[in-house]
Design a protein around this motif. Structure first.
Motif, PDB file in Angstrom:
ATOM      1  N   PHE A 159     -18.086 117.249 -41.509  1.00 37.93           N
ATOM      2  CA  PHE A 159     -16.762 116.612 -41.579  1.00 37.93           C
ATOM      3  C   PHE A 159     -15.735 117.393 -40.770  1.00 37.93           C
ATOM      4  N   GLY A 160     -16.107 118.450 -40.091  1.00 32.76           N
ATOM      5  CA  GLY A 160     -15.151 119.233 -39.308  1.00 32.76           C
ATOM      6  C   GLY A 160     -15.264 120.715 -39.588  1.00 32.76           C
ATOM      7  N   THR A 161     -14.120 121.390 -39.550  1.00 29.92           N
ATOM      8  CA  THR A 161     -14.173 122.847 -39.698  1.00 29.92           C
ATOM      9  C   THR A 161     -13.427 123.354 -40.926  1.00 29.92           C
ATOM     10  N   ASP A 162     -12.655 122.491 -41.561  1.00 29.52           N
ATOM     11  CA  ASP A 162     -11.823 122.943 -42.680  1.00 29.52           C
ATOM     12  C   ASP A 162     -12.607 122.874 -43.999  1.00 29.52           C
ATOM     13  N   SER A 163     -12.909 124.033 -44.562  1.00 32.30           N
ATOM     14  CA  SER A 163     -13.731 124.064 -45.777  1.00 32.30           C
ATOM     15  C   SER A 163     -13.022 123.452 -46.996  1.00 32.30           C
ATOM     16  N   LYS A 164     -11.704 123.236 -46.857  1.00 35.48           N
ATOM     17  CA  LYS A 164     -10.982 122.605 -47.977  1.00 35.48           C
ATOM     18  C   LYS A 164     -11.519 121.204 -48.274  1.00 35.48           C
ATOM     19  N   ASN A 165     -12.071 120.572 -47.260  1.00 33.72           N
ATOM     20  CA  ASN A 165     -12.598 119.211 -47.448  1.00 33.72           C
ATOM     21  C   ASN A 165     -13.961 119.184 -48.127  1.00 33.72           C
ATOM     22  N   LEU A 166     -14.529 120.362 -48.303  1.00 35.88           N
ATOM     23  CA  LEU A 166     -15.877 120.438 -48.875  1.00 35.88           C
ATOM     24  C   LEU A 166     -15.956 119.755 -50.249  1.00 35.88           C
ATOM     25  N   LYS A 167     -14.881 119.838 -50.981  1.00 32.05           N
ATOM     26  CA  LYS A 167     -14.879 119.270 -52.340  1.00 32.05           C
ATOM     27  C   LYS A 167     -15.166 117.759 -52.352  1.00 32.05           C
ATOM     28  N   ASN A 168     -14.859 117.103 -51.232  1.00 31.53           N
ATOM     29  CA  ASN A 168     -15.107 115.651 -51.168  1.00 31.53           C
ATOM     30  C   ASN A 168     -16.566 115.303 -50.892  1.00 31.53           C
ATOM     31  N   TYR A 169     -17.306 116.280 -50.380  1.00 30.88           N
ATOM     32  CA  TYR A 169     -18.669 116.004 -49.929  1.00 30.88           C
ATOM     33  C   TYR A 169     -19.756 116.781 -50.688  1.00 30.88           C
ATOM     34  N   ALA A 170     -19.309 117.780 -51.458  1.00 30.29           N
ATOM     35  CA  ALA A 170     -20.318 118.670 -52.062  1.00 30.29           C
ATOM     36  C   ALA A 170     -19.956 119.084 -53.482  1.00 30.29           C
TER      37      ALA A 170
END
Lengths: 274, 325
Positions: A159-170
């Motif tokens: 989804f890109g480089t920002d780990s903040k978005n990880l919560k949406n995918y993992a």
């Protein structure tokens, strides 16, 4: 006219020659449902960059893969139950991924699923050698896993480089409730694959070697010929960003030993596209 | 002050009872009157062997060419033993529970799909589990469903009152007859732990033992188990406590170097020795491949131990024969 006839003949010949090869040349990602009702995704294969510059993931190198099918979800406890196999999971819930799965038991599941669908099992249960020629289910090679996880991207995350978005995918250490959750409860990647990051870390078929990327073949690499540990990818509900991404590598002993089974490890299956 | 004395005693125990892989040929076992049974893989087949505690007098007591006999458990009177027979190959292999006289006569099936037998202290009952999957064979010790009790006097089999019991292995009946201990993996909400189960009733409870395969000493005052693949711990056990084994009761007994394993601890009938299987990294499960494994005996008082078999024929699951007949 003569020129046209010759050109038409050669074109027809090439088309005939191509059609004689039974390889699947479909270039689009497609969803399929197997005979036993399991959702898989057809990945057309191709070339991608495997690894990164990070320690343990280098060198980044080009890898070419043949087309294959991969499970849309991690193997769930319900899928285990359908095959009447003993479910070793600590956190019992049919919709959750199976965990506490030893590598050999993941291989056994693959073989049973193959038998269930009338396919040829890939694993020799005496040596645990995998036949890549067999049309049955097996664990993904490390390269197949990474290709599927990256889903056509080159960044650390699909989804890109920002780990903040990880919560949406993992489901990982920062948003889990200390255990796995329902398979597919977060967003999928661009290939439509769920839980490639987190929930349970996933067994690969390959033996682990830290220096393998420096000497692996460029086409369909299948890991070192021997080893004690097998590769695990994707991180789990108990891991942080350092493991929950597309390129991080980890490993665990492949033997089945009740004392070292982990409730963070599960798997998904692949099979070659014919 | 009391705490200080307890700490000193524990430290003393740890020193006295620690052992290492180098301590071979240090004991004279000729004075031990007991014999043992164990499983061994020879000439492409599993059989059950009898041997004197000093390693002499080895005898194949099942001696079958095409049938695999494994996991012997001797009755408290030393006249019979329960064991499992494996037939078939690969995923079609089948494991059933049998009973036989110690002289090899009187073979009798107890239960189809029966596994992991253990005797009640009065010798009347045999507790066992059953294979979980009817679809394919599993070598995994934990791949079991239910707990069953066979009455040797009537031939009747009854399932334990708690029908939720699953994934139990290494059953051991407490010398007072009230409990059966077991290791559980991925069952009843547990990841991997050791429990005590009331023989009468539905209760089960944690033993506070980390590791696997707990075994009672003959007087029921101690328990020994595998803390890891390479270590045995011992502890005092009080079955009347809410948690029968407390942290302060535990002490290390034996450990081996990396690359080797110890499994299948069994107390001698006089409580002075422990028999076990030892060898290079291998599969400890019943019928699992464990090249180079041998049967060993350790003396409780000194922690010294040595091999009593030397052929390395996947020798596992030693079980002492009571009464020294």
């Amino acid at each position: 006219m003569k020129k046209f006839v010759i050109t038409a003949f050669i074109s027809a010949l090439i088309a005939f020659a191509m059609s004689c090869g039974k390889k699947n040349t479909d270039t689009t990602v497609k969803n399929i449902t197997t005979k036993s009702g399991i959702e898989m995704v057809y990945l057309p294969g191709g070339e991608f960059t495997m690894g990164s510059g990070n320690a343990g993931e280098s060198p980044a190198h080009k890898v070419k893969l043949s087309p294959f099918y991969i499970d849309k979800h991690e193997v769930t406890q319900e899928m285990y139950k359908k095959l009447e196999l003993s479910n070793p999971s600590h956190f019992k819930n049919e919709k959750n991924p199976a965990e506490m799965v030893a590598w050999v038991n993941a291989a056994i599941y693959c073989n049973e699923r193959s038998i269930e669908e009338g396919l040829t099992p890939c694993y020799d249960e005496k040596t645990w050698e995998c036949s890549f020629k067999a049309n049955g289910y097996r664990l993904p090679t490390e390269a197949e896993w990474e290709y599927a996880a990256k889903a056509g991207t080159d960044s650390n995350y699909f989804f890109g480089t920002d780990s903040k978005n990880l919560k949406n995918y993992a489901i990982y250490s920062k948003n889990s409730s200390g255990k796995p959750e329902t398979a597919g409860s977060r967003k999928p990647n661009q290939f439509g694959l769920f839980d490639m990051y987190g929930n349970v870390a996933e067994w690969c078929n390959d033996f682990y070697a830290a220096d393998y990327y420096g000497k692996s073949p460029a086409e369909n690499p299948a890991g070192p010929a021997e080893g004690k540990e097998r590769v695990i990818r994707g991180g789990s509900w108990n891991d942080g960003e350092e493991l929950v991404n597309s390129t991080a590598r980890s490993m665990d002993g492949s033997i089945s030993d009740a004392c070292i089974l982990r409730d963070t490890i599960g798997f998904r299956c692949v099979r070659k596209a014919e | 002050m009391k705490k200080l004395i307890s700490g000193a005693l524990l430290a003393l125990f740890s020193v006295i009872f620690s052992a290492s892989a180098e301590q071979y040929n240090v004991l004279d076992f000729k004075s031990i009157k007991y014999r043992l049974l164990y499983e061994s893989y020879q000439n492409g087949n599993w059989d059950i062997f009898m041997i004197n505690a000093d390693g002499s007098g080895k005898k194949n007591i099942t001696d079958s060419k095409k049938i695999n006999e494994l996991y012997p458990k001797v009755s408290p009177d030393g006249n019979k033993f329960a064991f499992v027979i494996d037939t078939g190959e690969g995923r079609n292999r089948k494991r059933d529970l049998y009973l036989m006289n110690l002289d090899g006569s009187g073979k009798k099936m107890v239960s189809e799909h029966g596994r992991q037998p253990c005797w009640s202290p009065d010798g009347r009952y045999i507790a066992f589990t059953k294979s979980e999957s009817a679809r394919r064979f599993s070598l995994e010790s934990w791949s079991t469903k239910g707990l069953f009790i066979y009455d040797t006097t009537t031939g009747e089999i009854k399932e334990h009152a708690n029908k939720r019991l699953e994934h139990l292995y290494n059953l051991c009946w407490s010398p007072d007859g009230k409990y059966i201990t077991a290791t559980v993996l991925g069952g009843m909400g547990y990841k991997h732990t050791n429990i005590g189960i009331d023989v009468k009733g539905t209760r089960y409870f944690l033993l506070n033992i980390v590791g696997c395969r707990p075994e009672f000493s003959p007087d029921g005052k101690m328990v020994g188990w595998g803390k890891s693949d390479a270590e045995f711990d011992l502890a005092k056990i009080y079955m009347d406590r809410a948690v029968p084994v407390a942290e302060k009761d535990k002490f290390p007994f034996l450990s081996v170097t990396k690359g080797y394993e110890v499994y299948h601890l069994d107390w001698s009938p006089d409580g002075k020795y422990i028999a076990f299987a030892f060898g290079p990294d291998g599969e400890q499960n019943v019928g699992g491949t464990a090249h180079g494994w041998d049967i060993c005996i350790a003396e409780i008082a000194t922690g010294k131990w040595q091999k009593i078999t030397f052929d390395g024929n996947q020798n596992k699951e030693p079980d002492w024969i009571p009464l020294g007949e």
